[in-house]
Design an enzyme around this catalytic site. Sequence first.
Site, PDB file in Angstrom:
ATOM      1  N   TRP A 123      -3.009  -5.781  -5.146  1.00  0.00           N
ATOM      2  CA  TRP A 123      -3.219  -4.680  -4.205  1.00  0.00           C
ATOM      3  C   TRP A 123      -4.018  -5.192  -3.035  1.00  0.00           C
ATOM      4  CZ3 TRP A 123      -1.234   0.120  -4.095  1.00  0.00           C
ATOM      5  CH2 TRP A 123      -1.831   1.050  -3.218  1.00  0.00           C
ATOM      6  N   TRP A 150       2.129   5.231   4.515  1.00  0.00           N
ATOM      7  CA  TRP A 150       1.060   4.867   5.442  1.00  0.00           C
ATOM      8  C   TRP A 150       1.286   3.489   6.061  1.00  0.00           C
ATOM      9  CZ3 TRP A 150      -2.611   6.329   0.972  1.00  0.00           C
ATOM     10  CH2 TRP A 150      -2.986   7.678   1.074  1.00  0.00           C
ATOM     11  N   TYR A 207      -9.956  -4.270 -10.981  1.00  0.00           N
ATOM     12  CA  TYR A 207     -10.520  -4.663  -9.685  1.00  0.00           C
ATOM     13  C   TYR A 207     -11.665  -5.614  -9.974  1.00  0.00           C
ATOM     14  CZ  TYR A 207      -7.271  -1.961  -7.155  1.00  0.00           C
ATOM     15  OH  TYR A 207      -6.077  -1.543  -6.629  1.00  0.00           O
ATOM     16  N   GLU A 230     -10.127  -2.811   4.796  1.00  0.00           N
ATOM     17  CA  GLU A 230     -10.777  -2.769   3.480  1.00  0.00           C
ATOM     18  C   GLU A 230     -10.480  -4.103   2.805  1.00  0.00           C
ATOM     19  OE1 GLU A 230      -9.068   0.484   1.200  1.00  0.00           O
ATOM     20  OE2 GLU A 230      -7.114  -0.489   1.081  1.00  0.00           O
ATOM     21  N   HIS A 267       0.890  -1.167   0.000  1.00  0.00           N
ATOM     22  CA  HIS A 267       0.000   0.000   0.000  1.00  0.00           C
ATOM     23  C   HIS A 267       0.928   1.217   0.000  1.00  0.00           C
ATOM     24  CE1 HIS A 267      -3.299   2.668   1.076  1.00  0.00           C
ATOM     25  NE2 HIS A 267      -4.169   1.671   1.007  1.00  0.00           N
ATOM     26  N   GLU A 293      -1.437   5.422 -12.264  1.00  0.00           N
ATOM     27  CA  GLU A 293      -2.778   5.497 -12.855  1.00  0.00           C
ATOM     28  C   GLU A 293      -3.142   6.922 -13.250  1.00  0.00           C
ATOM     29  OE1 GLU A 293      -5.660   3.659 -10.246  1.00  0.00           O
ATOM     30  OE2 GLU A 293      -4.892   1.646 -10.650  1.00  0.00           O
ATOM     31  N   TYR A 321       3.536   6.566  -3.329  1.00  0.00           N
ATOM     32  CA  TYR A 321       2.500   7.584  -3.552  1.00  0.00           C
ATOM     33  C   TYR A 321       3.188   8.939  -3.730  1.00  0.00           C
ATOM     34  CZ  TYR A 321      -2.102   5.425  -2.515  1.00  0.00           C
ATOM     35  OH  TYR A 321      -3.279   4.720  -2.565  1.00  0.00           O
ATOM     36  N   GLU A 343      -1.148  -3.941 -11.031  1.00  0.00           N
ATOM     37  CA  GLU A 343      -2.034  -3.755  -9.873  1.00  0.00           C
ATOM     38  C   GLU A 343      -3.399  -4.339 -10.185  1.00  0.00           C
ATOM     39  OE1 GLU A 343      -2.198   0.256  -7.920  1.00  0.00           O
ATOM     40  OE2 GLU A 343      -4.347  -0.160  -7.842  1.00  0.00           O
ATOM     41  N   ALA A 384     -13.359  -1.287  -7.385  1.00  0.00           N
ATOM     42  CA  ALA A 384     -12.309  -0.321  -7.759  1.00  0.00           C
ATOM     43  C   ALA A 384     -11.997   0.685  -6.662  1.00  0.00           C
ATOM     44  CB  ALA A 384     -12.714   0.419  -9.030  1.00  0.00           C
TER      45      ALA A 384
HETATM   46  C1  DCB Z   1      -6.347   2.445  -7.641  1.00  0.00           C
HETATM   47  C2  DCB Z   1      -5.092   3.046  -7.026  1.00  0.00           C
HETATM   48  C3  DCB Z   1      -4.866   2.628  -5.612  1.00  0.00           C
HETATM   49  C4  DCB Z   1      -6.190   2.466  -4.921  1.00  0.00           C
HETATM   50  C5  DCB Z   1      -6.851   1.262  -5.567  1.00  0.00           C
HETATM   51  C6  DCB Z   1      -8.250   0.976  -5.018  1.00  0.00           C
HETATM   52  O1  DCB Z   1      -7.308   3.473  -7.740  1.00  0.00           O
HETATM   53  F1  DCB Z   1      -3.981   2.790  -7.760  1.00  0.00           F
HETATM   54  O2  DCB Z   1      -4.048   3.557  -4.973  1.00  0.00           O
HETATM   55  O3  DCB Z   1      -5.993   2.189  -3.545  1.00  0.00           O
HETATM   56  O4  DCB Z   1      -6.910   1.380  -6.973  1.00  0.00           O
HETATM   57  O5  DCB Z   1      -9.090   2.067  -5.187  1.00  0.00           O
HETATM   58  C7  DCB Z   1      -6.821   2.882  -2.642  1.00  0.00           C
HETATM   59  C8  DCB Z   1      -6.594   2.256  -1.286  1.00  0.00           C
HETATM   60  C9  DCB Z   1      -7.289   3.049  -0.214  1.00  0.00           C
HETATM   61  C10 DCB Z   1      -6.867   4.513  -0.320  1.00  0.00           C
HETATM   62  C11 DCB Z   1      -7.117   5.045  -1.723  1.00  0.00           C
HETATM   63  C12 DCB Z   1      -6.614   6.477  -1.911  1.00  0.00           C
HETATM   64  O6  DCB Z   1      -7.016   0.900  -1.323  1.00  0.00           O
HETATM   65  O7  DCB Z   1      -6.968   2.533   1.055  1.00  0.00           O
HETATM   66  O8  DCB Z   1      -7.623   5.281   0.610  1.00  0.00           O
HETATM   67  O9  DCB Z   1      -6.412   4.234  -2.655  1.00  0.00           O
HETATM   68  O10 DCB Z   1      -5.259   6.559  -1.697  1.00  0.00           O
HETATM   69  C13 DCB Z   1      -8.411   3.325  -8.588  1.00  0.00           C
HETATM   70  C14 DCB Z   1      -8.500   2.345  -9.539  1.00  0.00           C
HETATM   71  C15 DCB Z   1      -9.606   2.254 -10.392  1.00  0.00           C
HETATM   72  C16 DCB Z   1     -10.623   3.177 -10.277  1.00  0.00           C
HETATM   73  C17 DCB Z   1     -10.562   4.189  -9.311  1.00  0.00           C
HETATM   74  C18 DCB Z   1      -9.452   4.259  -8.461  1.00  0.00           C
HETATM   75  N1  DCB Z   1     -11.756   3.099 -11.138  1.00  0.00           N
HETATM   76  N2  DCB Z   1      -9.402   5.304  -7.467  1.00  0.00           N
HETATM   77  O11 DCB Z   1     -11.810   2.261 -12.026  1.00  0.00           O
HETATM   78  O12 DCB Z   1     -12.719   3.894 -10.941  1.00  0.00           O
HETATM   79  O13 DCB Z   1     -10.237   6.221  -7.543  1.00  0.00           O
HETATM   80  O14 DCB Z   1      -8.574   5.331  -6.548  1.00  0.00           O
END
Ligand code: DCB
Length: 288
Positions: A264, A42, A204, A271, A38, A142, A68, A230, A236
């Site tokens: 991931w 953090w 995802y 979570e 992660h 991303e 990050y 990832e 997601a």
């Molecule tokens: C990606 C990011 C990754 C994110 C994961 C899950 O974001 F590369 O950093 O991880 O997928 O969303 C999440 C963590 C949380 C944290 C959050 C913000 O699991 O604990 O709070 O990041 O740092 C994606 C991937 C796909 C999509 C959206 C996101 N999508 N997104 O398809 O809509 O919005 O973060």
Amino acid sequence: PVETVRGGVSENGWLKVEGTQLCNEAGEPVILRGMSSHGLHWFGQYAGSQSIQNTAEWGANLFRVAVYTGEGGYLSSPEAVREKAVSTVDAAIANDMYVIIDWHILSDGNPMSHVEEAEAFFDFMAARYGDNPAVIYEICNEPNGNVTWERDVKPYAQRVIPIIRTRAPQSVILVGSTTWSQDIHVAARSPLEGENLMYTLHFYAGTHGETLRQRIDSALAAGLPVFVSEWGTSRADGSGGVFLKESEEWLDFLDERGISWANWSLCDKNETSAALRPGTPPDRAWSE
Ligand code: DCB
């Protein structure tokens, strides 16, 4: 746990991309599978040597180091985060694993907004690791939001890749695409020039399925090498599920195509994308 072929660096040596397939130094197909951290700033405790060793003992031959940029990460404390990234990369190398250095843009969706910081970061990392066959460079996690391949991501790659190449002439470099690294079909129409480049596709399992799998097949057919740097068993947003059936369908699909992946994430956040239960001790072996 997913069954993995161990196949570490001592066995496979320098990686190279032949056609769309990742191969080892001998030119044989190789598949890398493992965990992504992660955010290091953090959950750095799960990117220490014992945690990484645990994943190696579970069969992983890959670890991804998520640096990050936003959300309090590298751009806020470059030296501290870089130091942690270095010790994490070193721990993965000590466990005979391949290791991805991931410039984890997310809240900063356009890689061009911090291209100079990225150049300095990768110059430093490639100077340190350019002669090490374990290290893989992922230049933009991303891209998302108001970003295009032609205007933003491709020109960014054309700036950062030559900097890495000066010091790491043969390392594999991973390139993201728009819509959180889902738009490999756009990259396939206008790929980058150069060797040992692969394009990341992130999914995802609770959100993405057939459409992205078809994208992978079209990209491969067009000659684009794909690396799933990832993916999650959740939706997601990192939660929901766990979507085990959908994840298995994805993993079978990737295995059939010899595609490498990182899951991931290796942390204990509450979570469902987190591999560890809340409170898991980072400095001991783990039970199932
Ligand atoms: C990606 C990011 C990754 C994110 C994961 C899950 O974001 F590369 O950093 O991880 O997928 O969303 C999440 C963590 C949380 C944290 C959050 C913000 O699991 O604990 O709070 O990041 O740092 C994606 C991937 C796909 C999509 C959206 C996101 N999508 N997104 O398809 O809509 O919005 O973060």
